[in-house]
Scaffold this motif. Structure first.
Motif, PDB file in Angstrom:
ATOM      1  N   UNK A  17      79.758 110.921  -6.139  1.00  0.00           N
ATOM      2  CA  UNK A  17      80.328 111.407  -7.402  1.00  0.00           C
ATOM      3  C   UNK A  17      79.985 112.878  -7.598  1.00  0.00           C
ATOM      4  N   UNK A  18      78.744 113.240  -7.256  1.00  0.00           N
ATOM      5  CA  UNK A  18      78.338 114.642  -7.382  1.00  0.00           C
ATOM      6  C   UNK A  18      79.155 115.517  -6.433  1.00  0.00           C
ATOM      7  N   UNK A  19      79.391 115.042  -5.222  1.00  0.00           N
ATOM      8  CA  UNK A  19      80.193 115.799  -4.267  1.00  0.00           C
ATOM      9  C   UNK A  19      81.638 115.942  -4.760  1.00  0.00           C
ATOM     10  N   UNK A  20      82.198 114.861  -5.306  1.00  0.00           N
ATOM     11  CA  UNK A  20      83.562 114.929  -5.834  1.00  0.00           C
ATOM     12  C   UNK A  20      83.631 115.922  -6.986  1.00  0.00           C
ATOM     13  N   UNK A  21      82.628 115.898  -7.852  1.00  0.00           N
ATOM     14  CA  UNK A  21      82.603 116.841  -8.965  1.00  0.00           C
ATOM     15  C   UNK A  21      82.535 118.274  -8.439  1.00  0.00           C
ATOM     16  N   UNK A  22      81.651 118.485  -7.451  1.00  0.00           N
ATOM     17  CA  UNK A  22      81.506 119.833  -6.871  1.00  0.00           C
ATOM     18  C   UNK A  22      82.848 120.298  -6.300  1.00  0.00           C
ATOM     19  N   UNK A  23      83.475 119.447  -5.517  1.00  0.00           N
ATOM     20  CA  UNK A  23      84.756 119.827  -4.899  1.00  0.00           C
ATOM     21  C   UNK A  23      85.828 120.083  -5.957  1.00  0.00           C
ATOM     22  N   UNK A  24      85.825 119.289  -6.994  1.00  0.00           N
ATOM     23  CA  UNK A  24      86.831 119.468  -8.043  1.00  0.00           C
ATOM     24  C   UNK A  24      86.656 120.766  -8.809  1.00  0.00           C
ATOM     25  N   UNK A  25      85.453 121.335  -8.776  1.00  0.00           N
ATOM     26  CA  UNK A  25      85.213 122.565  -9.536  1.00  0.00           C
ATOM     27  C   UNK A  25      85.320 123.808  -8.659  1.00  0.00           C
ATOM     28  N   UNK A  26      85.685 123.647  -7.384  1.00  0.00           N
ATOM     29  CA  UNK A  26      85.826 124.810  -6.485  1.00  0.00           C
ATOM     30  C   UNK A  26      87.221 125.392  -6.594  1.00  0.00           C
ATOM     31  N   UNK A  27      87.309 126.708  -6.550  1.00  0.00           N
ATOM     32  CA  UNK A  27      88.592 127.394  -6.502  1.00  0.00           C
ATOM     33  C   UNK A  27      89.107 127.329  -5.061  1.00  0.00           C
ATOM     34  N   UNK A  28      90.357 126.939  -4.869  1.00  0.00           N
ATOM     35  CA  UNK A  28      90.891 126.859  -3.504  1.00  0.00           C
ATOM     36  C   UNK A  28      91.079 128.232  -2.861  1.00  0.00           C
ATOM     37  N   UNK A  29      91.019 129.280  -3.654  1.00  0.00           N
ATOM     38  CA  UNK A  29      91.212 130.619  -3.087  1.00  0.00           C
ATOM     39  C   UNK A  29      89.892 131.269  -2.701  1.00  0.00           C
ATOM     40  N   UNK A  30      88.951 131.325  -3.627  1.00  0.00           N
ATOM     41  CA  UNK A  30      87.705 132.049  -3.339  1.00  0.00           C
ATOM     42  C   UNK A  30      86.540 131.123  -3.031  1.00  0.00           C
ATOM     43  N   UNK A  31      86.650 129.839  -3.338  1.00  0.00           N
ATOM     44  CA  UNK A  31      85.570 128.899  -3.064  1.00  0.00           C
ATOM     45  C   UNK A  31      84.496 128.869  -4.130  1.00  0.00           C
ATOM     46  N   UNK A  32      84.609 129.752  -5.120  1.00  0.00           N
ATOM     47  CA  UNK A  32      83.628 129.773  -6.201  1.00  0.00           C
ATOM     48  C   UNK A  32      83.952 128.736  -7.264  1.00  0.00           C
ATOM     49  N   UNK A  33      83.124 128.718  -8.306  1.00  0.00           N
ATOM     50  CA  UNK A  33      83.357 127.813  -9.430  1.00  0.00           C
ATOM     51  C   UNK A  33      84.620 128.265 -10.149  1.00  0.00           C
ATOM     52  N   UNK A  34      85.591 127.379 -10.233  1.00  0.00           N
ATOM     53  CA  UNK A  34      86.903 127.757 -10.784  1.00  0.00           C
ATOM     54  C   UNK A  34      86.805 128.153 -12.253  1.00  0.00           C
ATOM     55  N   UNK A  35      85.772 127.662 -12.946  1.00  0.00           N
ATOM     56  CA  UNK A  35      85.608 128.039 -14.351  1.00  0.00           C
ATOM     57  C   UNK A  35      85.199 129.503 -14.464  1.00  0.00           C
ATOM     58  N   UNK A  36      84.512 130.012 -13.441  1.00  0.00           N
ATOM     59  CA  UNK A  36      84.087 131.417 -13.466  1.00  0.00           C
ATOM     60  C   UNK A  36      85.220 132.347 -13.048  1.00  0.00           C
ATOM     61  N   UNK A  37      85.854 132.048 -11.909  1.00  0.00           N
ATOM     62  CA  UNK A  37      86.829 133.011 -11.376  1.00  0.00           C
ATOM     63  C   UNK A  37      88.159 132.981 -12.111  1.00  0.00           C
ATOM     64  N   UNK A  38      88.345 132.005 -12.990  1.00  0.00           N
ATOM     65  CA  UNK A  38      89.563 131.990 -13.794  1.00  0.00           C
ATOM     66  C   UNK A  38      89.273 132.255 -15.267  1.00  0.00           C
TER      67      UNK A  38
END
Ligand SMILES: [Zn+2]
Length: 85
Positions: A17-38
């Protein structure tokens, strides 16, 4: 009735579940936390540090370039070994 051991323990499920959460929060472009880069531009500062050189890739490219014109070169399996001095 057959009782079986569950294939995944509670810990296994929690890790997945933690891995799924981590993957769901990654930006497909930069690999960072999508909440930060967007985030709105006023909320974040984005910088690009100088690049670092991958010495393993340097050596691998040198080695593969020496074999690129030889027969069967496309079937060679290459790998690198990195050891600290
Ligand atoms: Zn991003």
């Amino acid at each position: 009735m057959t009782c079986r051991e569950p294939e995944w323990s509670d810990d296994d499920r929690a890790w997945m579940l933690a891995l799924a959460y981590y993957r769901d929060t990654r930006c497909p472009l930069c690999g960072g936390d999508i909440r930060d880069c967007t985030a709105p531009e006023d909320d974040v500062v984005v910088t690009v540090p100088p690049p670092r050189r991958c010495l393993a890739t340097d050596e691998l490219r040198l080695a593969t370039d020496q074999h690129k014109d030889k027969p069967g070169a496309g079937a060679l399996l290459w790998r690198t070994e990195v050891r600290r001095r």
